[in-house]
Write an enzyme that holds these catalytic residues in place. Structure first.
Site, PDB file in Angstrom:
ATOM      1  N   PHE A 193      54.435  40.656 105.850  1.00  0.00           N
ATOM      2  CA  PHE A 193      54.824  41.383 107.050  1.00  0.00           C
ATOM      3  C   PHE A 193      54.963  42.652 106.646  1.00  0.00           C
ATOM      4  CE2 PHE A 193      58.798  42.856 109.662  1.00  0.00           C
ATOM      5  CZ  PHE A 193      58.456  42.431 110.700  1.00  0.00           C
ATOM      6  N   LEU A 233      55.687  46.254 107.728  1.00  0.00           N
ATOM      7  CA  LEU A 233      56.528  47.389 108.467  1.00  0.00           C
ATOM      8  C   LEU A 233      57.017  48.421 107.567  1.00  0.00           C
ATOM      9  CD1 LEU A 233      57.883  47.754 111.298  1.00  0.00           C
ATOM     10  CD2 LEU A 233      60.114  46.628 110.470  1.00  0.00           C
ATOM     11  N   GLY A 283      58.058  56.609 104.090  1.00  0.00           N
ATOM     12  CA  GLY A 283      58.986  57.238 104.567  1.00  0.00           C
ATOM     13  C   GLY A 283      59.787  56.707 105.789  1.00  0.00           C
ATOM     14  N   GLY A 337      61.939  53.115 106.475  1.00  0.00           N
ATOM     15  CA  GLY A 337      62.784  51.987 106.175  1.00  0.00           C
ATOM     16  C   GLY A 337      63.695  51.485 107.113  1.00  0.00           C
ATOM     17  N   GLY A 390      81.654  34.311  81.211  1.00  0.00           N
ATOM     18  CA  GLY A 390      81.791  35.155  80.171  1.00  0.00           C
ATOM     19  C   GLY A 390      80.340  35.677  79.743  1.00  0.00           C
ATOM     20  N   GLU A 413      65.368  43.317 105.447  1.00  0.00           N
ATOM     21  CA  GLU A 413      65.512  42.959 106.721  1.00  0.00           C
ATOM     22  C   GLU A 413      66.715  43.498 107.491  1.00  0.00           C
ATOM     23  OE1 GLU A 413      64.228  39.365 107.773  1.00  0.00           O
ATOM     24  OE2 GLU A 413      63.166  38.898 105.927  1.00  0.00           O
TER      25      GLU A 413
HETATM   26  C1  LIG Z   1      61.833  43.299  97.001  1.00  0.00           C
HETATM   27  C2  LIG Z   1      61.917  43.620  98.554  1.00  0.00           C
HETATM   28  C3  LIG Z   1      61.050  43.167  99.406  1.00  0.00           C
HETATM   29  C4  LIG Z   1      60.894  43.545 100.753  1.00  0.00           C
HETATM   30  N1  LIG Z   1      60.199  42.989 101.590  1.00  0.00           N
HETATM   31  C5  LIG Z   1      59.510  43.580 102.750  1.00  0.00           C
HETATM   32  C6  LIG Z   1      58.525  43.136 103.677  1.00  0.00           C
HETATM   33  O1  LIG Z   1      58.219  41.903 103.362  1.00  0.00           O
HETATM   34  N2  LIG Z   1      58.262  43.589 104.568  1.00  0.00           N
HETATM   35  C7  LIG Z   1      58.718  44.908 104.729  1.00  0.00           C
HETATM   36  O2  LIG Z   1      58.166  45.449 106.002  1.00  0.00           O
HETATM   37  N3  LIG Z   1      59.533  45.621 104.185  1.00  0.00           N
HETATM   38  C8  LIG Z   1      60.157  44.754 103.138  1.00  0.00           C
HETATM   39  N4  LIG Z   1      61.105  45.258 102.211  1.00  0.00           N
HETATM   40  C9  LIG Z   1      61.611  46.820 102.614  1.00  0.00           C
HETATM   41  C10 LIG Z   1      62.974  46.623 103.096  1.00  0.00           C
HETATM   42  O3  LIG Z   1      63.242  46.201 104.407  1.00  0.00           O
HETATM   43  C11 LIG Z   1      63.598  48.269 103.263  1.00  0.00           C
HETATM   44  O4  LIG Z   1      64.081  48.604 101.722  1.00  0.00           O
HETATM   45  C12 LIG Z   1      64.838  48.339 103.882  1.00  0.00           C
HETATM   46  O5  LIG Z   1      64.490  48.109 105.283  1.00  0.00           O
HETATM   47  C13 LIG Z   1      65.571  49.827 103.693  1.00  0.00           C
HETATM   48  O6  LIG Z   1      64.651  50.701 103.915  1.00  0.00           O
HETATM   49  P1  LIG Z   1      64.427  51.709 102.778  1.00  0.00           P
HETATM   50  O7  LIG Z   1      64.547  51.108 101.295  1.00  0.00           O
HETATM   51  O8  LIG Z   1      63.603  52.716 103.126  1.00  0.00           O
HETATM   52  O9  LIG Z   1      66.289  52.509 102.778  1.00  0.00           O
HETATM   53  P2  LIG Z   1      66.751  53.815 103.768  1.00  0.00           P
HETATM   54  O10 LIG Z   1      66.540  53.305 105.097  1.00  0.00           O
HETATM   55  O11 LIG Z   1      66.199  54.946 103.195  1.00  0.00           O
HETATM   56  O12 LIG Z   1      68.206  53.542 103.290  1.00  0.00           O
HETATM   57  C14 LIG Z   1      69.112  54.141 102.311  1.00  0.00           C
HETATM   58  C15 LIG Z   1      70.361  54.049 102.417  1.00  0.00           C
HETATM   59  O13 LIG Z   1      70.734  54.651 103.643  1.00  0.00           O
HETATM   60  C16 LIG Z   1      71.623  53.865 104.650  1.00  0.00           C
HETATM   61  N5  LIG Z   1      71.180  54.217 105.952  1.00  0.00           N
HETATM   62  C17 LIG Z   1      69.838  54.375 106.595  1.00  0.00           C
HETATM   63  N6  LIG Z   1      69.988  54.767 107.719  1.00  0.00           N
HETATM   64  C18 LIG Z   1      71.530  54.701 108.118  1.00  0.00           C
HETATM   65  C19 LIG Z   1      72.300  54.642 109.125  1.00  0.00           C
HETATM   66  N7  LIG Z   1      71.797  55.180 110.437  1.00  0.00           N
HETATM   67  N8  LIG Z   1      73.642  54.859 108.972  1.00  0.00           N
HETATM   68  C20 LIG Z   1      74.148  54.487 107.727  1.00  0.00           C
HETATM   69  N9  LIG Z   1      73.356  54.218 106.685  1.00  0.00           N
HETATM   70  C21 LIG Z   1      72.254  54.393 106.781  1.00  0.00           C
HETATM   71  C22 LIG Z   1      70.977  52.479 104.252  1.00  0.00           C
HETATM   72  O14 LIG Z   1      71.923  51.354 104.763  1.00  0.00           O
HETATM   73  C23 LIG Z   1      70.950  52.636 102.717  1.00  0.00           C
HETATM   74  O15 LIG Z   1      72.028  52.407 102.102  1.00  0.00           O
HETATM   75  C24 LIG Z   1      61.354  44.874 100.902  1.00  0.00           C
HETATM   76  C25 LIG Z   1      62.391  45.480  99.988  1.00  0.00           C
HETATM   77  C26 LIG Z   1      62.350  44.793  98.982  1.00  0.00           C
HETATM   78  C27 LIG Z   1      63.387  45.812  97.990  1.00  0.00           C
END
Ligand SMILES: Cc1cc2nc3c(=O)[nH]c(=O)nc-3n(C[C@H](O)[C@H](O)[C@H](O)COP(=O)(O)OP(=O)(O)OC[C@H]3O[C@@H](n4cnc5c(N)ncnc54)[C@H](O)[C@@H]3O)c2cc1C
Length: 382
Positions: free
Chosen positions: A123, A125, A129, A131, A337, A361
């Site tokens: 999947f 998505l 830049g 997330g 421990g 997710e």
């Molecule tokens: C092991 C792993 C597997 C994954 N598998 C998939 C996959 O199969 N497919 C896929 O598409 N993605 C996948 N992901 C990606 C994952 O869904 C994203 O990492 C996640 O959505 C967060 O996005 P980001 O890492 O860019 O963090 P960011 O969006 O940059 O967030 C950074 C921090 O800011 C906070 N934040 C952001 N916006 C707000 C807001 N409006 N208000 C308050 N706080 C906010 C977040 O909560 C977080 O604490 C995976 C990630 C990992 C680590």
């Protein structure tokens, strides 16, 4: 706590428990250390029907209700969340989405390979830049006669290395209504992938960066209408959050059971550590977290089974179960421990695997904003 499960649900649970004990438990540590699982496990998962759970039998699926699906994910998650996650993505994020949004030709083409393990799905998505805010994604798809040409990059994609098909979200216009979903065979020219190593947890699972350089996809592989991609993605995540929550129940239960057994057998001050009140407090808090996480997860599953709307309930379940899994796994390390800190015991891995659950997710912050929007009627996203 137990729902009164019917015979079929009990059978799924027993089958998954036996499968995890036989096919996963002996290899978990070795796969975790190697940062790779044995690909033969995909065949075993397919043989037992878990790669096609809930999906239509005519395409090789294993019809089951959503409660049974959660029971299986809990059992696998209690032994190895890395393998649980393979199913969560193949079935929870892609398979169910293909059933909800795909036409019969798309289902006939892609579901059989996802169910028999010959062409599992990923999947795609997230981008470097984009997330938490998927509407900002930049991968593009432009029309070229009867085809689409995809250019861009995805990151953190679970199953990304082994997948034979990727559900990809790409920009076909401006704004939230300018995103479209595509089923992209991973042998298409211009498609490349690179494994991401060094993860804190879920180490055996393959996570990848995906690159699209002029990848040609026929319009027949477009999933849903042009411009409806964000709706496809959000509906997939809504269902997917239940899978994550069920996996978290598994982690929490596995960590709790390990800590309980250890507390009974480990003696200090001439007594089993289980007899100390502060250790009992840990165990009691853990038990409450396991039970409540399971309750909110099963609520979502039975609502899905009744065809009810579940947006808020799935966010509550994902948020609570993922935070609970971290708390329980952390306490399990404490109860062990120093032995909890080495991988001869399973609890350190439970903690590492749990840590991603509040991130992917939809992070815990995003779940709280979804719940908050529902409670107040005010969106914090816009
Ligand atoms: C092991 C792993 C597997 C994954 N598998 C998939 C996959 O199969 N497919 C896929 O598409 N993605 C996948 N992901 C990606 C994952 O869904 C994203 O990492 C996640 O959505 C967060 O996005 P980001 O890492 O860019 O963090 P960011 O969006 O940059 O967030 C950074 C921090 O800011 C906070 N934040 C952001 N916006 C707000 C807001 N409006 N208000 C308050 N706080 C906010 C977040 O909560 C977080 O604490 C995976 C990630 C990992 C680590």
């Amino acid at each position: 706590m137990d729902l009164s499960l019917d015979e079929t649900q009990e059978l799924f649970r027993r089958t998954a428990r036996d499968f995890a004990a036989r096919e996963l438990a002996p290899h978990v540590r070795e796969w975790d250390r190697a940062e790779a699982y044995d690909p033969d496990v995909l065949r075993s998962l397919a043989e037992v029907g878990f790669l096609g759970l809930t999906l239509p039998a005519e395409y090789g699926g294993t019809p089951s209700d959503q409660v049974a699906y959660c029971l299986v994910l809990e059992e696998l998650g209690a032994v190895d969340s890395a393998i649980r996650g393979v199913i969560s993505v193949n079935v929870g994020l892609v398979g169910k989405t293909l059933v909800a949004w795909g036409d019969p030709d798309q289902q006939a083409e892609f579901l059989p390979g996802m169910c028999d393990g010959s062409r599992i799905a990923c999947f795609a998505l997230t981008e470097p830049g984009s997330g938490s805010d998927p509407a900002s994604l930049r991968t593009t798809a432009r029309r070229d006669g009867g085809d689409w040409i995809l250019d861009g990059q995805k990151t953190f994609i679970t199953n990304g290395i082994r997948a034979g098909v990727a559900l990809v979200f790409a920009r076909t216009g401006e704004g939230r209504r300018g995103i479209t979903a595509f089923l992209v065979p991973t042998d298409a020219p211009g498609f490349e992938r690179r494994k991401i190593d060094g993860k804190l947890g879920l180490r055996a699972q393959d996570t990848a960066e995906l690159f699209f350089d002029g990848v040609r996809v026929p319009d027949a592989y477009r999933l849903g209408e042009v411009g409806r991609g964000l709706a496809v993605a959000l509906s997939a995540l809504n269902r997917g959050r239940m899978s994550v929550a069920a996996g978290c129940v598994g982690i929490a239960r596995g960590a709790f059971e390990a800590a309980l057994a250890y507390a009974k057998e480990r003696t200090q001050f001439g007594r089993p550590i289980a007899s100390f009140q502060l250790v009992q407090e840990h165990l009691a808090e853990m038990a409450v977290d396991v039970e409540t996480a399971r309750l909110v997860t099963w609520r979502v599953a039975s609502m899905f089974d009744r065809g009810e709307e579940v947006t808020i309930e799935s966010s509550i379940a994902k948020y609570h179960a993922s935070e609970a899994a971290i708390r329980v796994a952390d306490r399990a390390v404490q109860v062990h421990g120093g032995y909890g800190y080495i991988d001869e015991y399973p609890v350190g891995k439970f903690l590492r695997d749990a840590r991603v659950m509040t991130l992917y997710e939809g992070t815990s912050e995003i779940q709280k904003l979804i719940i908050g929007r529902h409670l107040t009627g005010v969106s914090a996203f816009t």
